[in-house]
Design an enzyme around this catalytic site. Sequence first.
Site, mmCIF file in Angstrom:
data_model
loop_
_atom_site.group_PDB
_atom_site.id
_atom_site.type_symbol
_atom_site.label_atom_id
_atom_site.label_comp_id
_atom_site.label_asym_id
_atom_site.label_seq_id
_atom_site.Cartn_x
_atom_site.Cartn_y
_atom_site.Cartn_z
ATOM 1 N N THR A 163 77.897 25.937 47.374
ATOM 2 C CA THR A 163 79.335 25.790 47.101
ATOM 3 C C THR A 163 79.585 24.335 46.710
ATOM 4 O O THR A 163 79.352 23.427 47.508
ATOM 5 C CB THR A 163 80.145 26.164 48.348
ATOM 6 O OG1 THR A 163 79.784 27.486 48.731
ATOM 7 C CG2 THR A 163 81.645 26.095 48.083
ATOM 8 N N GLU B 56 78.103 32.337 46.281
ATOM 9 C CA GLU B 56 77.647 33.283 47.301
ATOM 10 C C GLU B 56 78.801 33.619 48.248
ATOM 11 O O GLU B 56 79.542 32.734 48.654
ATOM 12 C CB GLU B 56 76.490 32.629 48.081
ATOM 13 C CG GLU B 56 75.907 33.496 49.161
ATOM 14 C CD GLU B 56 75.503 34.873 48.621
ATOM 15 O OE1 GLU B 56 74.654 34.951 47.743
ATOM 16 O OE2 GLU B 56 76.091 35.876 49.101
ATOM 17 N N CYS C 101 81.606 26.759 56.691
ATOM 18 C CA CYS C 101 82.218 26.817 55.359
ATOM 19 C C CYS C 101 83.734 26.760 55.288
ATOM 20 O O CYS C 101 84.263 26.042 54.445
ATOM 21 C CB CYS C 101 81.689 28.024 54.623
ATOM 22 S SG CYS C 101 79.957 27.773 54.180
#
Length: 464
Positions: free
Chosen positions: A122, A163, A290
Amino acid sequence: MKVSVIGTGYVGLVTATCFAFLGHDVACLDINEKRIDLLNSGKVPIYEPYLEELLEICKKNNKFPKFSTNAQEVISQGEFVFIAVGTPPLPNGEPNLSYLQSAALSIGKYMQDGAIVVNKSTVPVGSGNWVAMLVENGVKERVSTSSSNTIPKVKFSVASNPEFLREGSAISDSLYPDRIVLGCDNQEDTLRLKSLYNELTEQVFTAPEFCPRPAGYKKVELITTDITSAEMIKYSANSFLALKISFANQIANICDYVGADVNEVMRGIGADSRIGAKFLNAGIGWGGSCFGKDVEALISIARDYGYEPEILKSARDVNYKQRDLVIKRLQEKLKILKGKKIGLLGLAFKPNTDDMRDAPSIDIANALIKSGAQVRACDPIAIEHCQHENPDLALEYYQEPYSMADGLDALVLVTEWQEYTNLDMQKILDLMVGDLFVDGRNQYSPAKLSELGFTYVGMGRNAD
Ligand code: NAD
Ligand code: UGA
């Protein structure tokens, strides 16, 4: 097809294993020698359900990925070179791109002509261009090693393939995804990546017994777009999920004032298909590697353009205040925390993982210890990680909840491991000296626990 994967963490290892399971020839690179040695000895360095079993199938099919620390060996074999290195947050909230930088340079040095560099990490919007520049620089470094002293011509392109797997259900999320996003700058790359993913999108593989295909699941939605939009999709998806949770938490706090039960409220709004029932569980909020990192990064990206993203800032602030709320509730009920014995059920940021990154348990434990409480904790899997990452944290660790409950003044449910959501609560109460149960994940019935004799405190369910 020949696939190289750089980084063998939660994303890299799962991606590599799934590609190998689908029949591709996969080689993986990591700079962590211990990790590579472990993988080569057949052990899996992370806790992720079914990963070991899937690797076992790869071995039987003669498709066990090659694991190595040798960049040249791994990168040069790939028609597709996936980047799956970490992008952890820096203290200012921006992602640390040093791992990505070094991976991109190595790719430039060693990739084969015509390779597609596929970014799965990311990364901030615009990284596609930046990675291309770094790969180019890596190619230039070949001059010093080439005999002719001229820069070799190496054709390559960069694509974005964000992802969306969740830890704890990564294998199922990868084999049966809601969608696959391909961000490419040209039609040829899109077609090549589409064909790499063909077995997956068409679902033409035999589902493993331990991870069956969900009923009614047929084909994967493939979203092809440009690189910048693909990068933006990843940040927006995580931010929206984080926002949904913070919304539920904000409503929970209002429920506490007005005397409603947030679980009932979310059931009521989640039934509206425009809203959807998922990711509306109120409690102590999100953790993990995340959501916090990506919301912060998107705030930072917006600020680069002079724009203040108010909703994103609020989602973040609401989330971290939920952790303080646990301490407040304990204070309200116990009055004095000094000398009190408090037990935490769960350490990992969510069930079915050993990941401790941004785990709410650590903030809660630190605050309680600072207030003078004696804090105990148990977790089915994450104790070792927690000890390793927080060597100075004065926690008393227990392998199971009943021995931890002995003599407790209060018990807090932090992570809703299945083992902790159907405990023999009568036995727990008999072992405790106090009767306070803080249900940080709203898993128990307030009525039933009150009936047993607990003082029950939920998050947005305190209709006394
Ligand atoms: P991780 O920290 O678990 O793994 C990263 C791995 O990369 C480590 O093993 C590290 O040693 C290795 N590495 C670092 N630099 C390297 C280099 N130059 N060459 C080779 N190996 C190198 O990270 P992760 O959780 O797998 O996340 C990877 C990326 O995927 C991040 O950008 C993350 O935001 C994103 N992501 C993560 C998840 C998740 O659930 N963890 C889901 C979706 C996306
Ligand atoms: C999340 C996203 O769900 C993935 O799609 C994404 O790929 C990944 O981040 C990533 O980019 O790393 P993950 O962090 O593994 O996956 O786990 P989630 O299941 O999303 O849970 C995140 C946190 O939110 C956990 O702490 C969980 O307890 C909390 N949560 C989740 C809630 O508090 N309420 C909910 O309703 C759902």
